[in-house]
Design a protein around this motif. Structure first.
Motif, PDB file in Angstrom:
ATOM      1  N   GLU A 168       4.101   5.468   2.615  1.00 11.70           N
ATOM      2  CA  GLU A 168       4.615   6.840   2.609  1.00 11.70           C
ATOM      3  C   GLU A 168       4.219   7.585   3.875  1.00 11.70           C
ATOM      4  O   GLU A 168       5.001   8.349   4.425  1.00 11.70           O
ATOM      5  N   LEU A 169       3.005   7.364   4.355  1.00 13.89           N
ATOM      6  CA  LEU A 169       2.548   7.982   5.592  1.00 13.89           C
ATOM      7  C   LEU A 169       3.414   7.530   6.768  1.00 13.89           C
ATOM      8  O   LEU A 169       3.852   8.349   7.574  1.00 13.89           O
ATOM      9  N   ASP A 186       0.861  -1.190   0.000  1.00 10.98           N
ATOM     10  CA  ASP A 186       0.000   0.000   0.000  1.00 10.98           C
ATOM     11  C   ASP A 186       0.900   1.243   0.000  1.00 10.98           C
ATOM     12  O   ASP A 186       1.426   1.623   1.040  1.00 10.98           O
ATOM     13  N   ARG A 187       1.052   1.836  -1.160  1.00 15.25           N
ATOM     14  CA  ARG A 187       1.973   2.968  -1.310  1.00 15.25           C
ATOM     15  C   ARG A 187       1.644   4.124  -0.363  1.00 15.25           C
ATOM     16  O   ARG A 187       2.522   4.662   0.298  1.00 15.25           O
ATOM     17  N   GLU A 188       0.405   4.533  -0.286  1.00 17.56           N
ATOM     18  CA  GLU A 188       0.038   5.681   0.553  1.00 17.56           C
ATOM     19  C   GLU A 188       0.303   5.410   2.034  1.00 17.56           C
ATOM     20  O   GLU A 188       0.801   6.281   2.741  1.00 17.56           O
ATOM     21  N   TYR A 189      -0.027   4.217   2.478  1.00 21.47           N
ATOM     22  CA  TYR A 189       0.195   3.846   3.871  1.00 21.47           C
ATOM     23  C   TYR A 189       1.699   3.834   4.159  1.00 21.47           C
ATOM     24  O   TYR A 189       2.165   4.368   5.174  1.00 21.47           O
ATOM     25  N   ASP A 227       6.897   9.162   6.384  1.00 26.26           N
ATOM     26  CA  ASP A 227       6.865  10.599   6.687  1.00 26.26           C
ATOM     27  C   ASP A 227       6.684  10.871   8.177  1.00 26.26           C
ATOM     28  O   ASP A 227       7.376  11.720   8.748  1.00 26.26           O
ATOM     29  N   LEU A 241      -6.828   5.974   3.195  1.00 25.64           N
ATOM     30  CA  LEU A 241      -5.733   5.296   2.477  1.00 25.64           C
ATOM     31  C   LEU A 241      -6.293   4.359   1.451  1.00 25.64           C
ATOM     32  O   LEU A 241      -7.318   3.820   1.552  1.00 25.64           O
TER      33      LEU A 241
END
Length: 90
Positions: free
Chosen positions: A48-49, A43-46, A52, A90
């Motif tokens: 990256e979150l 899961d790219r967004e997860y 970050d 997400l």
């Protein structure tokens, strides 16, 4: 989401006192580095979150904070990630 779950569980273990602060500070960035590509595939967004908030705005701040401040910061960042995930963003 095996790798993402592992990283989030590691963070929770630190917050619950199962992992001490030095081990978390040293091991967490290593585990992220080792697992990041797999996390992105999960899961790219997860991923990256997590990077970050728990690395760039988390463990990277360790040297600037007291132990108590560091733990509060990680707790805040962890809670934010969990809230975003649970609300379906997400």
């Amino acid at each position: 989401m095996t790798n993402i779950n592992y990283i989030m569980d590691m963070s929770k273990s630190f917050l619950d006192g199962e992992i001490d602060i030095i081990d978390f500070y040293l091991d967490f960035p290593y585990e992220i580095e080792k697992r990041y590509r797999k996390m992105v595939r999960e899961d790219r967004e997860y991923a990256e979150l997590i990077f970050d908030y728990l690395v760039e705005e988390g463990t990277n701040k360790y040297d600037d904070l007291s132990d108590a401040q560091f733990k509060r910061l990680i707790r805040k960042q962890y809670k934010y990630i969990k809230d975003v995930a649970s609300e379906g963003f997400l």
